[in-house]
Design a protein around this motif. Structure first.
Motif, short mmCIF file in Angstrom:
data_model
loop_
_atom_site.label_atom_id
_atom_site.label_comp_id
_atom_site.label_asym_id
_atom_site.label_seq_id
_atom_site.Cartn_x
_atom_site.Cartn_y
_atom_site.Cartn_z
N THR A 107 66.86 -5.33 14.21
CA THR A 107 66.68 -6.78 14.33
C THR A 107 68.02 -7.44 14.66
OG1 THR A 107 67.06 -7.03 11.96
CG2 THR A 107 64.77 -7.04 12.68
N GLU A 119 66.77 -14.28 11.35
CA GLU A 119 66.53 -12.89 11.73
C GLU A 119 65.47 -12.86 12.82
OE1 GLU A 119 66.48 -10.00 8.33
OE2 GLU A 119 64.62 -9.46 9.36
N ASP A 121 63.35 -10.24 15.85
CA ASP A 121 63.14 -8.94 16.48
C ASP A 121 63.63 -8.97 17.93
OD1 ASP A 121 61.79 -7.85 14.24
OD2 ASP A 121 60.03 -9.04 14.77
#
Ligand SMILES: Cc1cc2nc3c(=O)[nH]c(=O)nc-3n(C[C@H](O)[C@H](O)[C@H](O)COP(=O)(O)OP(=O)(O)OC[C@H]3O[C@@H](n4cnc5c(N)ncnc54)[C@H](O)[C@@H]3O)c2cc1C
Length: 487
Positions: A107, A119, A121
């Motif tokens: 991530t 955060e 992906d």
């Protein structure tokens, strides 16, 4: 996404569509809009017709004129953001300072100036090529006693009526605001480093009949968009492939100059000394008429310093002025500055880009898994609408995100270094053979590499990005998962 201009919003629309991804757009300013929020100078307008300089998914049939002005373009961005629920995805007042790839979890950890962290992906920087104003490297800039500002940071509180104004630069912004400010200023001195090629702008106000046709005649709006697209591609062909077509544009520019500028001295000053297309060709109907006015001077002597009372040129003259306006463009080649982006194995993006920014298809960088840029290196155009490129990039990133979402395993896609190298070599060799390497311009780094522009037509870019070739990417598993697989 980082940035809520045309690019970040295009990506937000595409990735959030159908609930594919949980999208957050981090925007440092207090509103969406990007360059169209920042550039509020008098006369600010697009130079690609609005039918094409707009999203394919948000057609607007009631533009006021063919080339919309800044308030209308910003209004369109606001309306689109509202209409598609994109505003709900945007966090304003969040300036991203760094993003670091966490290999153990696959991530991105994104940090903001406020200390907040996020955060993700998938990381989609969409901070534009023209969002950081550039000031000239001239001694004494800070010593000027009167107001001075950049065209992208217009001081609306400074009344230019009756003022002596110095304008530095003759690029796309200056040619839009000089004709406006000279109407009230006492005197405008335009400091020109190199003369642009200027061709007439086929602008017009749309009538009610036009607007009714756009709205009611089936296929009319789409046909107009298609037609403008092909005309823009024709200009693109002239700039990238067919020199005789470019020469024809040169003839049009020269006739335009002769038509408006009768004074031979002024005409000589305004005659470009480099091949047409090398710097951005500009469109205007009022630039030359403005320069021919009695209260406008064009100064071609190099500037040696800015003094408290004005601008000094190499011949020793001090041009006394009350206000200085910098129409000196943007730091176009400093992609993603001043953020720190750290990829796999601690790679620093700016160190990787020491010789100039580069990315596969302008989007993917080896060593930076699951990071995809919008309006990245070599995706700018000399003639057509950047929005076409951005939407295409957004669709490409959507495909990769779909692939990620379908796998059920946390992982990332990283473009293979060999693929990126081959792509870059091809792009640079085409650029080397083209017009953009024949003079200095904002398209090039100090070392001469063209990092901004795409060397082909929009159609070619679309074809090459229509379907993601997954073989171009390595799949990177998180360290934890990789260990598990290894065990
Ligand atoms: C005056 C002007 C006229 C133009 N006219 C045309 C035209 O006619 N046709 C055309 O095709 N193109 C034109 N362009 C080019 C224009 O840059 C693109 O068309 C497009 O608007 C760029 O959109 P973007 O979203 O990539 O970048 P931007 O519009 O620059 O938006 C980037 C956003 O990112 C935000 N941002 C930057 N750094 C951070 C950070 N660290 N953290 C959080 N947010 C950040 C900025 O605040 C900004 O809102 C013009 C540009 C200018 C300046």
């Amino acid at each position: 996404m980082i940035g809520a201009g045309f690019g970040g919003l295009a990506a937000a629309y595409e990735l959030s569509r159908g609930g594919l991804a949980d999208v957050t757009v981090l925007e440092k300013a207090d509103d969406v809009g990007g360059v169209w929020r920042e550039n509020t100078y008098p006369g600010a307008a697009c130079d690609v017709p609005s039918n094409l300089y707009s999203y394919s998914f948000a057609r607007k049939t009631d533009w006021g004129r063919r080339y919309a002005e800044q308030p209308d373009i910003l209004g369109y961005i606001h309306d689109t953001a509202d209409r598609f629920g994109l505003r709900d995805l945007v966090r304003t007042g969040v300036e991203v300072t760094s993003a670091e790839y966490d290999e153990s979890a696959a991530t991105w950890r994104v940090a903001a100036a406020s200390g907040e962290t996020f955060e993700a992906d998938v990381l989609v920087p969409a901070v534009g090529q023209l969002s950081r104003p550039a000031f000239p490297n001239i001694p004494g800039l800070d010593t000027f006693a009167g107001p001075s500002f950049h065209s992208a940071q217009w001081r609306h509180d400074v009344d230019l009526a009756g003022m002596r104004v110095a304008v530095l630069g003759t690029g796309a912004s200056a040619i839009q605001f000089v004709p406006r400010i000279r109407e009230t200023a006492k005197r405008v001195t335009v400091f020109q480093r190199s003369a642009p090629y200027v061709i007439p702008k086929p602008d017009r106000a749309y009538t009610d009949a036009h607007r009714a046709a756009f709205r009611k005649v089936p296929g009319f709006a789409a046909a107009m968009r298609g037609l403008i697209w092909e005309i823009s591609e024709f200009f693109g062909l002239a700039l990238t492939k067919l020199a005789p077509l470019a020469r024809l544009m040169g003839v049009v520019a020269s006739a335009n100059l002769k038509r408006h500028i009768k004074d031979p001295m002024l005409r000589a000053k305004l005659t470009p000394d480099y091949p047409i297309g090398c710097k951005r060709v500009l469109f205007s109907n009022d630039w030359y008429p403005a320069l021919a006015c009695d209260n406008v001077d064009v100064e071609t002597e190099a500037i040696t310093e800015v003094a408290p009372t004005g601008v000094r040129t190499a011949d020793g003259r001090l041009h006394e002025v009350d206000v200085i306006i910098y129409g000196t463009g943007f730091k176009a080649t400093e992609f993603l500055a001043p953020m720190t982006i750290t990829g796999r194995d601690g790679r620093d993006l700016h160190a990787e880009w020491a010789e100039g920014a580069r990315a596969h298809l302008g989007m993917a960088v080896p060593g930076f898994p699951n990071m995809f840029l919008i309006y990245g290196p070599n995706t700018n155009l000399g003639s057509s609408s950047i929005i076409l490129m951005m939407e295409q990039q957004a669709r490409y990133i959507r495909q990769i995100t779909e692939e990620l979402a379908s796998g059920g395993v946390a992982r990332a896609f990283e473009v293979r270094a060999a693929v990126e190298q081959a792509y870059d070599a091809e792009v640079q060799s085409r650029l080397d053979a083209g017009v953009w390497t024949t003079c200095d311009s904002w398209y090039r780094t100090a070392s001469g590499r063209v990092t901004t522009n795409w060397p082909g037509l929009v159609h070619e870019y679309q074809r090459r990005t229509r379907t993601v070739a997954l073989a171009d990417y390595e799949q990177v598993l998180p360290e934890r998962a990789a260990k598990k697989v290894g065990a």
